[in-house]
Structures are given as structure tokens and as C-alpha cells.
Write a protein that holds these residues in place. Sequence first.
Motif, PDB file in Angstrom:
ATOM      1  N   PRO A 138       0.797  -1.234   0.000  1.00 49.07           N
ATOM      2  CA  PRO A 138       0.000   0.000   0.000  1.00 49.07           C
ATOM      3  C   PRO A 138       0.831   1.286   0.000  1.00 49.07           C
ATOM      4  CG  PRO A 138      -0.282  -1.212   2.071  1.00 49.07           C
ATOM      5  CD  PRO A 138       0.467  -2.104   1.141  1.00 49.07           C
ATOM      6  N   ASP A 139       2.061   1.195   0.510  1.00 46.65           N
ATOM      7  CA  ASP A 139       2.963   2.381   0.504  1.00 46.65           C
ATOM      8  C   ASP A 139       4.195   2.097  -0.353  1.00 46.65           C
ATOM      9  OD1 ASP A 139       4.699   1.751   3.692  1.00 46.65           O
ATOM     10  OD2 ASP A 139       4.164   0.430   2.011  1.00 46.65           O
ATOM     11  N   GLY A 140       4.007   1.268  -1.378  1.00 47.20           N
ATOM     12  CA  GLY A 140       5.164   0.834  -2.151  1.00 47.20           C
ATOM     13  C   GLY A 140       5.620   1.778  -3.239  1.00 47.20           C
ATOM     14  N   LEU A 141       4.640   2.478  -3.869  1.00 50.27           N
ATOM     15  CA  LEU A 141       4.986   3.306  -5.038  1.00 50.27           C
ATOM     16  C   LEU A 141       4.511   4.739  -4.846  1.00 50.27           C
ATOM     17  CD1 LEU A 141       3.903   0.952  -7.992  1.00 50.27           C
ATOM     18  CD2 LEU A 141       6.123   1.047  -6.834  1.00 50.27           C
ATOM     19  N   SER A 142       5.162   5.654  -5.575  1.00 54.47           N
ATOM     20  CA  SER A 142       4.645   7.021  -5.661  1.00 54.47           C
ATOM     21  C   SER A 142       4.816   7.468  -7.105  1.00 54.47           C
ATOM     22  CB  SER A 142       5.403   7.967  -4.719  1.00 54.47           C
ATOM     23  OG  SER A 142       4.840   9.271  -4.827  1.00 54.47           O
ATOM     24  N   VAL A 143       3.719   7.892  -7.719  1.00 61.08           N
ATOM     25  CA  VAL A 143       3.783   8.365  -9.105  1.00 61.08           C
ATOM     26  C   VAL A 143       3.503   9.855  -9.121  1.00 61.08           C
ATOM     27  CG1 VAL A 143       2.937   8.114 -11.476  1.00 61.08           C
ATOM     28  CG2 VAL A 143       3.046   6.116  -9.971  1.00 61.08           C
ATOM     29  N   LEU A 144       4.421  10.608  -9.751  1.00 61.67           N
ATOM     30  CA  LEU A 144       4.249  12.058  -9.913  1.00 61.67           C
ATOM     31  C   LEU A 144       3.591  12.278 -11.265  1.00 61.67           C
ATOM     32  CD1 LEU A 144       4.855  14.991  -8.938  1.00 61.67           C
ATOM     33  CD2 LEU A 144       7.058  14.793 -10.110  1.00 61.67           C
ATOM     34  N   GLY A 145       2.389  12.861 -11.249  1.00 61.83           N
ATOM     35  CA  GLY A 145       1.652  13.102 -12.485  1.00 61.83           C
ATOM     36  C   GLY A 145       1.766  14.556 -12.895  1.00 61.83           C
ATOM     37  N   ILE A 146       2.102  14.786 -14.165  1.00 60.48           N
ATOM     38  CA  ILE A 146       2.234  16.151 -14.693  1.00 60.48           C
ATOM     39  C   ILE A 146       1.378  16.258 -15.947  1.00 60.48           C
ATOM     40  CG2 ILE A 146       3.839  17.896 -15.591  1.00 60.48           C
ATOM     41  CD1 ILE A 146       6.066  16.524 -13.956  1.00 60.48           C
ATOM     42  N   PHE A 147       0.463  17.242 -15.966  1.00 59.50           N
ATOM     43  CA  PHE A 147      -0.401  17.445 -17.131  1.00 59.50           C
ATOM     44  C   PHE A 147       0.349  18.159 -18.253  1.00 59.50           C
ATOM     45  CE2 PHE A 147      -4.037  15.784 -15.188  1.00 59.50           C
ATOM     46  CZ  PHE A 147      -4.269  16.345 -13.947  1.00 59.50           C
ATOM     47  N   LEU A 148      -0.008  17.810 -19.500  1.00 65.00           N
ATOM     48  CA  LEU A 148       0.517  18.507 -20.673  1.00 65.00           C
ATOM     49  C   LEU A 148      -0.644  19.187 -21.361  1.00 65.00           C
ATOM     50  CD1 LEU A 148       2.679  16.212 -20.105  1.00 65.00           C
ATOM     51  CD2 LEU A 148       3.125  16.209 -22.562  1.00 65.00           C
TER      52      LEU A 148
END
Length: 262
Positions: A138-148
Motif C-alpha cells: 500500500p505504501d510501495g509506489l509514488s507516481v508524480l503526475g504532470i499534465f501537458l
Amino acid sequence: KGSTWGYGEENGPSLWHKDYPVAQGSRQSPIDIVPSEASFDPRLAPIQLSYDQCTSINISNNGHSVVVEFDDSDDRSVIHGGALPNPYRLRQFHFHWGEKGCHGSEHTVAGKAFVSELHLVHWNAEKYKTFGQAAQEPDGLSVLGIFLETGDDHRWLHKITDALYMVKFKGSVSDFKGFNPKCLLPSSLHFWTYPGSLTTPPLHESVIWIVLKEPIVVSEKQMGKFRMLVFNGEEEDSRSRMENNFRSPQPLKGRKVLASFK
Ligand SMILES: NS(=O)(=O)/N=C1/NCCO1
Ligand SMILES: [Zn+2]
């Protein structure tokens, strides 16, 4: 052979639940972010991207997107801050996009979709031994999302779009060294954060999402180069342009979205 998942009529997001029942789970991504319902949390630490020693390795077409992979054998490139308990290691980044003139982002903001969305995928190497293992926690990943969004040419995106002809077909890989994704950040690191999942199968509910409020600007011409990629391998008969490789927003199911800004 088992039909693999994709974005077409016969294997698209509405059918993924058959092979991946978690698709109907309680912390699925993406979501529609409603700024007026996000709560400002002054305790959220600012996002810090320590990518200066990052080592990109290659660029490839995995049949779903174009991916740039990094050497994640040590903590040379990490993200920390936000709601993250410790630094998370950069593993890869990839994009999702639509067809010409249409939307293609995964997250939306008060129902507004953007032309594309960049995902920088990180994993909690302090707590887990491998990415694969972290991806199931549950705390394994972190994804940074950036809009284009579209407008003028992005001054550094050409480093990626100029390499896309080398990875037109699924399964193609090409050297891609010396690329630092810091050049793809907007000027503000104001963000929303919430607990979610991978937006592609296996859809593990293991992602602490960090979505930047400010989009970056790229040109329609640059976006057009992503659309010359194809989902199929070079030897396959079916020829299908790689576009609309995005999942739509999923139910919030009571989750709270936090904002780093007022
Ligand atoms: N779109 S996403 O949530 O980043 N999905 C994945 N899958 C493997 C790594 O990131
Ligand atoms: Zn993604």
C-alpha cells in the motif's frame, strides 16, 4: 494464448476487471480531482526531486506507452516530501495521450482533461527489496503526475520526441542516456495527493499519487510525434496507431484529496 490487456474495443479499460478484479477496488486511479473538495494540509512537505545524479538508460515501446527507464540500483534519483514517509527511488517515466485535438490525460481537474499526462514512477526502496515487491504494498509506489497542454513547443521535449522513431513498434528499445526529467517540470510544484493505484494492469493499489496543479506546455506538433508510435510489434499484421492509451477517472469511494496549496 491469453489475450493481453490494451486500450481497444476488445481489451480496453472496461474489460480489465475480468482479469484484474481489483479494477473495481476501493482505491483505484485515476480520479477526477475537484479542487474545491481538496483540503489544504499545511503539514504536507514541499515536493523535492533530487534527480541531478539520475541515470537514464533507455527508451522503449512496451505496447502500451513509451517508457524511459532509469538505473534504480541506488538512491541517486529520488523524490521526497508530500505525504511520503521517506524518499522514493525513480524507476521510469512514461506518457498517456489522446488522438489529434482530443484529450488524453488520466486524471481530470473538475472534469477538465488535458491532452496528455506524464507519469514519473518511484518506489519505496527503503522498505522493500524490489520494485515488483513494492508494487504490491500500500505504501510501495509514488507516481508524480504532470499534465501537458498544447501551445508553444516545449524546449526540451524534442529530446524525447526525436527518439520516438527508434521505438515505433512494441518491443523496440533504444539507448537513451543523460536525460534528466527535471527539464519536464512546470515552474510551480504545488500538488494534490491521494492514495490510489496503478492505472494500468495489474492495477495494484500501491500508489501514493502526487499530481501537479500546473501543466507544462508542449506543441501539437510534438504531441503528433507520440501518435506515430504503434501498439503492435513490427511483425504483426494488425497496425494500430498508439493513441488514447489512458484510463478514465474511477470512483473516489470516500478517499480524501489533500492539497499542498491554498
Ligand atoms: N500509469 S501508471 O499508474 O504509472 N502504471 C504503471 N505501471 C507500471 C509502472 O507504472
Ligand atoms: Zn501512467
